[in-house]
Write a protein that holds these residues in place. Structure first.
Motif, PDB file in Angstrom:
ATOM      1  N   ASN A 135       0.801  -1.225   0.000  1.00 38.30           N
ATOM      2  CA  ASN A 135       0.000   0.000   0.000  1.00 38.30           C
ATOM      3  C   ASN A 135       0.840   1.286   0.000  1.00 38.30           C
ATOM      4  N   HIS A 136       2.097   1.179  -0.444  1.00 38.10           N
ATOM      5  CA  HIS A 136       2.950   2.352  -0.545  1.00 38.10           C
ATOM      6  C   HIS A 136       3.334   2.615  -2.003  1.00 38.10           C
ATOM      7  N   LYS A 137       3.881   3.797  -2.247  1.00 38.35           N
ATOM      8  CA  LYS A 137       4.401   4.157  -3.566  1.00 38.35           C
ATOM      9  C   LYS A 137       5.857   3.708  -3.658  1.00 38.35           C
ATOM     10  N   ILE A 138       6.131   2.807  -4.609  1.00 34.03           N
ATOM     11  CA  ILE A 138       7.458   2.215  -4.710  1.00 34.03           C
ATOM     12  C   ILE A 138       7.968   2.357  -6.137  1.00 34.03           C
ATOM     13  N   ALA A 139       9.200   2.823  -6.296  1.00 38.45           N
ATOM     14  CA  ALA A 139       9.844   2.840  -7.606  1.00 38.45           C
ATOM     15  C   ALA A 139      10.527   1.485  -7.812  1.00 38.45           C
ATOM     16  N   VAL A 140      10.197   0.828  -8.928  1.00 37.98           N
ATOM     17  CA  VAL A 140      10.650  -0.555  -9.149  1.00 37.98           C
ATOM     18  C   VAL A 140      11.618  -0.690 -10.319  1.00 37.98           C
ATOM     19  N   GLY A 141      12.052   0.431 -10.915  1.00 40.51           N
ATOM     20  CA  GLY A 141      12.999   0.357 -12.027  1.00 40.51           C
ATOM     21  C   GLY A 141      12.315   0.436 -13.375  1.00 40.51           C
ATOM     22  N   LYS A 142      13.080   0.859 -14.378  1.00 42.21           N
ATOM     23  CA  LYS A 142      12.567   0.907 -15.750  1.00 42.21           C
ATOM     24  C   LYS A 142      12.199  -0.488 -16.222  1.00 42.21           C
ATOM     25  N   LYS A 143      11.239  -0.589 -17.136  1.00 41.91           N
ATOM     26  CA  LYS A 143      10.689  -1.887 -17.500  1.00 41.91           C
ATOM     27  C   LYS A 143      11.637  -2.790 -18.264  1.00 41.91           C
ATOM     28  N   ASP A 144      12.737  -2.268 -18.805  1.00 39.38           N
ATOM     29  CA  ASP A 144      13.696  -3.151 -19.462  1.00 39.38           C
ATOM     30  C   ASP A 144      14.979  -3.288 -18.648  1.00 39.38           C
ATOM     31  N   SER A 145      14.851  -3.131 -17.327  1.00 41.49           N
ATOM     32  CA  SER A 145      16.009  -3.238 -16.445  1.00 41.49           C
ATOM     33  C   SER A 145      15.942  -4.499 -15.598  1.00 41.49           C
ATOM     34  N   GLY A 146      17.101  -4.917 -15.093  1.00 37.15           N
ATOM     35  CA  GLY A 146      17.142  -6.033 -14.164  1.00 37.15           C
ATOM     36  C   GLY A 146      16.486  -5.681 -12.848  1.00 37.15           C
ATOM     37  N   THR A 147      16.630  -4.422 -12.423  1.00 41.03           N
ATOM     38  CA  THR A 147      15.986  -3.995 -11.184  1.00 41.03           C
ATOM     39  C   THR A 147      14.473  -4.187 -11.270  1.00 41.03           C
ATOM     40  N   PHE A 185      12.421   2.797  -2.933  1.00 43.55           N
ATOM     41  CA  PHE A 185      12.780   2.353  -4.280  1.00 43.55           C
ATOM     42  C   PHE A 185      13.783   1.221  -4.227  1.00 43.55           C
ATOM     43  N   PHE A 186      13.711   0.377  -5.260  1.00 41.92           N
ATOM     44  CA  PHE A 186      14.622  -0.751  -5.421  1.00 41.92           C
ATOM     45  C   PHE A 186      15.811  -0.327  -6.288  1.00 41.92           C
ATOM     46  N   TYR A 187      16.969  -0.918  -5.980  1.00 42.99           N
ATOM     47  CA  TYR A 187      18.143  -0.710  -6.824  1.00 42.99           C
ATOM     48  C   TYR A 187      19.055  -1.930  -6.672  1.00 42.99           C
TER      49      TYR A 187
END
Length: 345
Positions: A135-147, A185-187
């Motif tokens: 239920n939070h806002k999360i940055a998950v990486g660009k769609k063609d990235s491994g992240t 955010f994920f990295y």
């Protein structure tokens, strides 16, 4: 998740299906990652070896692993790309029954397994665990990235639902986290990742989430980032890691001049890396110190051109003397050649 990943493959392949036809003069390129990531530093270290040998290797920024994998397969003058092993595992899992994946992986080979890269999740201090990301806002990486693949897998495996998953790369995500526009955010990057040297990351407000959930250990390796690795990290954090792998393509030297030149470049750089591991450990990114060339991802073969460059009597096309292998498939041969070479050092 599977459909989302297939859509990413299709989009990247289509984007390069047109551009690949415009062939220019021969070049050597390595696909890496964003400007503040570990991949680009590793690519620059390899390019430095080439420069000392009189060979130019262009270091190409990219969105990350998936773009790099498809680039090695489809992009003209792109002989090398760094890819996460969970991307490789995902592709291998669906290859047998999926024509799109079969096409994407055809001819792509291992060059060298490299190092473990840590899965960073930088979050607000009040978020204590991965499951608390619900239920939070999360940055998950660009769609063609491994992240993007890794974050999607982790959130799906742990059934973290609700909220909003934003397709932002880490460079874009950090300022949004600091300003309160997103919550985490994920990295995926080998520590120390330059992005986290930002002095604006207040340890009273933000922290790296521990990732110790048992369901994730079937795919990922337990790891730890020590206190002081980043200025905001005052105590060690347990998390998980994924292997970074240098990929290439199995060029056919009988096909045409481009394939011959590319195979020779792969052989030359496999030889240069193997002969200069000590130098890379001393002068390159700290992750070179942890490289394990025996850690081959299951189900993937080492390229013929790679093994050619590993032969004891191989001499790369350098302005100064330097050392190639015979052909033959199978990773047993690769490991035997590796043992022979390491005994010489």
């Amino acid at each position: 998740m599977r459909n989302r990943f297939k859509a990413c493959i299709a989009a990247v392949v289509m984007a390069w299906a047109v551009s690949e036809a415009t062939a220019a003069e021969f070049q050597r390129n390595i696909m890496t990652g964003g400007a503040s990531g570990t991949y680009i530093q590793i690519g620059r270290d390899i390019a430095t070896l080439g420069k000392a040998c009189g060979q130019t290797l262009n270091v190409v920024e990219s969105a990350g692993s998936l773009e790099n994998f498809v680039g090695v397969r489809n992009r003209r003058n792109t002989q090398f790309g760094i890819v996460q092993s969970d991307v490789l595992e995902y592709l291998k899992t669906f290859e047998a029954n999926d024509p799109d994946v079969q096409q994407a992986v055809r001819g792509v080979r291992i060059m060298f397994p490299l190092y473990n890269e840590e899965i960073h999740i930088l979050a607000r201090k009040d978020i204590a665990s991965v499951k608390d990301l619900a239920n939070h806002k999360i940055a998950v990486g660009k769609k063609d990235s491994g992240t993007f693949l890794t974050s999607s897998l982790i959130l799906d495996i742990l059934q973290v639902k609700g909220g909003e998953r934003l397709p932002l790369n880490p460079d874009e995500a950090l300022p949004k986290l600091l300003s309160g526009e997103i919550d985490a955010f994920f990295y995926v990057a080998g520590a120390p990742a330059p992005l986290f040297r930002n002095e604006s990351i207040d340890p009273a407000k933000f922290h790296l989430l521990p990732i110790t959930d048992a369901p994730l250990l079937a795919t990922y390796t337990p790891s730890k980032i020590e206190a002081g690795t980043y200025s905001f990290l005052d105590k060690p954090v347990d998390l998980i890691a994924v292997k970074a792998v240098l990929m290439t393509y199995d060029y056919d030297v009988k096909r045409n001049a481009y394939q011959r030149e590319s195979c020779k470049s792969v052989s030359d750089f496999s030889n240069l890396i193997l002969n200069n591991l000590d130098k890379l450990s001393q002068t390159g990114h700290p992750k070179w110190k942890t490289v394990d060339l025996t850690a081959l991802p299951p189900g993937w073969q080492v390229g013929v051109c790679v093994k050619a460059g590993m032969a004891l009597d191989y001499k790369p096309s350098c302005t100064t003397p330097a050392k190639t292998t015979t052909n033959n498939d199978g990773n047993e041969e690769y490991l035997n050649l590796l043992k022979q070479r390491l005994k010489q050092q």
